[in-house]
Design an enzyme around this catalytic site. Structure first.
Site, short mmCIF file in Angstrom:
data_model
loop_
_atom_site.label_atom_id
_atom_site.label_comp_id
_atom_site.label_asym_id
_atom_site.label_seq_id
_atom_site.Cartn_x
_atom_site.Cartn_y
_atom_site.Cartn_z
N GLU A 261 -11.76 -79.84 10.78
CA GLU A 261 -12.14 -81.22 10.25
C GLU A 261 -11.57 -82.12 9.92
O GLU A 261 -10.15 -81.08 9.89
CB GLU A 261 -12.59 -80.69 8.01
CG GLU A 261 -12.23 -82.13 7.76
CD GLU A 261 -13.38 -82.97 7.32
OE1 GLU A 261 -13.45 -84.57 7.45
OE2 GLU A 261 -14.43 -82.43 7.94
N THR A 305 -17.28 -87.88 9.53
CA THR A 305 -17.98 -86.40 9.82
C THR A 305 -19.89 -86.97 10.27
O THR A 305 -19.70 -86.06 11.21
CB THR A 305 -18.20 -85.32 8.68
OG1 THR A 305 -17.03 -84.93 8.43
CG2 THR A 305 -18.96 -84.50 9.28
N HIS A 420 -9.56 -81.13 4.36
CA HIS A 420 -10.04 -82.75 4.02
C HIS A 420 -9.34 -83.81 2.75
O HIS A 420 -8.38 -82.47 1.84
CB HIS A 420 -11.58 -82.23 3.42
CG HIS A 420 -12.48 -83.77 3.19
ND1 HIS A 420 -11.77 -85.12 2.71
CD2 HIS A 420 -13.78 -84.30 4.26
CE1 HIS A 420 -13.09 -85.98 2.81
NE2 HIS A 420 -13.48 -85.99 4.21
N ASP A 479 -13.18 -83.61 13.55
CA ASP A 479 -14.27 -85.08 13.71
C ASP A 479 -14.15 -85.86 13.98
O ASP A 479 -14.70 -87.55 14.09
CB ASP A 479 -15.36 -84.27 12.65
CG ASP A 479 -14.47 -84.41 11.55
OD1 ASP A 479 -13.87 -84.20 11.59
OD2 ASP A 479 -15.65 -84.49 10.57
N HIS A 480 -12.25 -86.31 13.30
CA HIS A 480 -12.05 -87.64 12.98
C HIS A 480 -10.80 -87.68 12.50
O HIS A 480 -10.13 -86.81 12.01
CB HIS A 480 -12.43 -88.56 12.36
CG HIS A 480 -13.42 -88.43 10.27
ND1 HIS A 480 -11.87 -87.33 9.29
CD2 HIS A 480 -14.56 -87.32 9.66
CE1 HIS A 480 -12.90 -86.91 8.58
NE2 HIS A 480 -14.29 -87.29 8.21
#
Length: 662
Positions: A261, A305, A420, A479-480
């Site tokens: 994440e 996500t 996150h 993911d990002h």
């Protein structure tokens, strides 16, 4: 002095006077918000002028609607409309602080998902935000305390009110005309919402987005089987044949995805206070059996996500507005779990959040996942839960008993979430000191990344102890981004360089690591993105992707095209990149002022690829095409409602992991 004051109050007591005051106040605060809250990339005097005037047309038009009402009611309507427009502006400000993007209509429809992000939203708020509502409070005060005294029977003639609305429309088209001089085909060729806001304004962007969303919603009804032909022709002509050296080398192996994440590539090997932030992931990156890609980029849009998962499972981009997971959850897909499921693979997703988040409980059925172990399967006690669900360490520990229920070979995805925004972590859980940039989000990011690293290390140790490690392809991917360009000053300190638009684009690199037992890997400088993961994996497993609608390329193929499109139409290649409409030398970062024929062709090709991906999702085109040897997924056969217990199928296969790895 009193006479002058009386004239002003008398003017404001008229419908049109109160209206003009509201327009001026809304105009000024919007312009202040543009300058202080958003990074709109103003490049010249024309753009600065357009930024100044673009709030006026929508303010005149929408506040002008209140002039149809009579007397005091007209004043109340002005205040209500002003509040609603301010609320839209404020909502976009808060959204932009993390996502560097603007709210669209599909985002608003995803309220159930956004509601679960209250912890993150709270971290984005500031007491100074209340200042943006001061004009509304001021207008209410003028009316409530009778500073202005509207005539109960006074009403502007409808013809004059229509004239005000016509003026608002005329102002918009004048604004658009000037914008077209600086940015031709503004409303037809751009994928980037920043351009619309910069040139036409926040409120006009929301209208534009509503029109686009309405058009998209009708696209499925109008689509037919002929529409898929153009997509098929494109994917076949852009197909990259598998490298014989690697094709089928992982055939029959389990597949284990570990979703890292918000993990950016710069963390790999990064040292803070003299220690590696992620020592285990660093070692996995350098493992002799791991293919590690140093020029791999995330390509997510507003779905973040969920967009990454869309590309991971389908080799299709997310949508230009909102999340396809939420708006296209009933589409037909030809996803990895279904493709492999028809080759005898079991499949499961493990996630410490509830199944409705991002509509996963519906779209995973369309993807063909047999099992979904969501929060209802885990011990969600207060100590082990953070903003988005179960913390990574207990999540992996509790997942061990569920992975044992899967029949081999299996395809499994583990979605982590502790790393996150806003990166909360207790002093007891932090095993590295924060950074010292002065930006709290950036500083704690390294601490939660370390926590993630320790979580993954423990899980991989379990895989080794259980015998799964050497019988599985293990994929780790980011993911990002974790740190948006709103933290440019802090990122300049972290990376030791000026964090401009070019550097921000480079920072969109995320890890992509594929470990294949018994196969010599290595660090690869091939350029690619999340759209390329599925064909790369399927070719390793011995499944040719030629007949599937997949927009990515096998990154191990000698024919990989090495063009990385971003959702806004920008792109990166090994030689040059386009960022914010400008071209740069990819090696030096120097701006290229002359667009060559090759650059133009690449730009047009990227735009076409994004357009075709949107057509597939908006029109649900895969319902018209089934590859030879593939059976369309039947979502009705999947049931994810077996809380805290296994299904009958699970019971039959319990402990099969242990049996088959011996």
């Amino acid at each position: 002095m009193n006479e002058q004051k009386g004239k002003v109050l008398n003017f404001l007591s008229k419908n049109y006077g109160f209206f003009i005051l509201a327009v001026i106040l809304f105009w000024l605060k919007t312009y202040i918000a543009y300058q202080t809250e958003f990074n709109l990339g103003i490049e010249n005097a024309m753009q600065q002028f357009l930024l100044l005037i673009n709030p006026l047309s929508s303010a005149v038009f929408f506040l002008g609607l209140a002039l149809f009402a009579k007397g005091r009611r007209s004043f109340i309507w002005i205040i209500v409309i002003d509040f609603l427009m301010t609320f839209i502006l404020f909502g976009n400000m808060v959204y932009y602080r993390f996502f560097s993007d603007f709210i669209t209509l599909p985002n608003m429809k995803e309220a159930s998902s956004l509601g679960e992000q209250s912890g993150s939203i709270g971290a984005l708020l500031s007491w100074t935000d209340a200042l943006y509502f001061l004009d509304v409070v001021f207008l209410i005060g003028l009316l409530v305390f009778r500073v202005v005294k509207p005539d109960k029977e006074a009403r502007i003639r409808a013809r004059k009110t229509v004239g005000v609305l016509t003026l608002g429309v005329a102002m918009f088209f004048a604004n658009l005309g000037l914008a077209e001089i600086d940015r031709p085909e503004l409303l037809t060729r751009t994928f980037d919402r920043t351009y619309i806001v910069k040139y036409l304004g926040m409120t006009n962007f929301q209208i534009y987005d509503a029109v686009k969303s309405t058009q998209n919603s009708t696209q499925r009804a109008l689509a037919d089987s002929s529409d898929v032909n153009e997509v098929l022709n494109y994917t076949k002509s852009n197909y990259a044949a598998p490298n014989p050296e690697y094709f089928g080398k992982a055939k029959g192996k389990n597949v284990i995805y570990i979703h890292l994440e918000s993990f950016q590539q710069f963390l790999i090997g990064y040292k803070l206070h003299g220690e590696e932030v992620t020592p285990f992931i660093n070692s996995f990156f350098k493992d002799k059996n791991t293919f590690s890609f140093t020029n791999f980029y995330h390509q997510t849009g507003q779905g973040k996500t969920s967009d990454a998962e869309m590309m991971l499972e389908n080799s299709l981009f997310g949508l230009p507005q909102g999340s396809a997971f939420s708006t296209k959850g009933k589409n037909t897909y030809q996803s990895a779990p279904a493709i492999l499921g028809q080759q005898g693979y079991d499949s499961a997703v493990f996630h410490g959040n509830y199944k409705s988040f991002w509509n996963r409980d519906e779209i995973y059925k369309q993807f063909g996942y047999n099992h979904f172990f969501d929060a209802s399967y885990y011990d969600m006690n207060e100590k082990d839960v953070s903003n988005y669900g179960l913390k990574d360490k207990p999540f992996f520990q509790e997942s061990e008993k569920y992975i044992q229920t899967l029949k081999q070979p299996f395809y499994a995805k583990f979605i982590t979430l502790t790393n996150h925004f806003p990166y909360p972590i207790t002093p007891e859980e932090a095993t590295i000191a924060p950074a010292d940039t002065g930006d709290s989000s950036v500083d704690s990011y390294f601490q939660t990344a370390r926590y993630l690293d320790e979580s993954v290390k423990s899980f991989v140790q379990y895989l080794k102890d259980s015998g799964l490690y050497e019988n599985s392809v293990i994929v780790m991917y980011g993911d990002h981004y974790g740190i948006s360009d709103n933290h440019a000053q802090a990122m300049s300190k972290v990376l030791g360089t000026d964090y401009d638009a070019y550097q921000n684009a480079q920072a969109q690199r995320v890890p992509f690591m594929v470990r294949v037992p018994g196969v010599e890997g290595g660090v690869k400088d091939t350029y690619g993105g999340e759209i390329d993961i599925l064909p790369t994996l399927l070719h390793l497993l011995g499944t040719d992707t030629k007949n599937y609608v997949q927009l990515g390329n096998d990154l191990l193929s000698k024919d990989a095209k090495q063009v990385v499109p971003f959702r806004n139409g920008d792109f990166i290649t090994p030689a040059y990149s386009m960022i914010g409409g400008k071209f740069y030398n990819q090696k030096t970062g120097e701006e290229i002022t002359t667009e060559t024929a090759t650059m133009k062709a690449t730009k047009e090709g990227v735009a076409k690829e994004l357009e075709l991906s949107d057509e597939v999702l908006q029109g649900d085109l895969l319902r018209f095409y089934t590859p030879e040897g593939f059976k369309e997924t039947d979502p009705s056969k999947y049931n994810y409602n077996n809380k805290n217990k296994t299904t009958s199928t699970d019971k039959e296969t319990t402990n099969s992991t242990e049996t088959e790895t011996k």
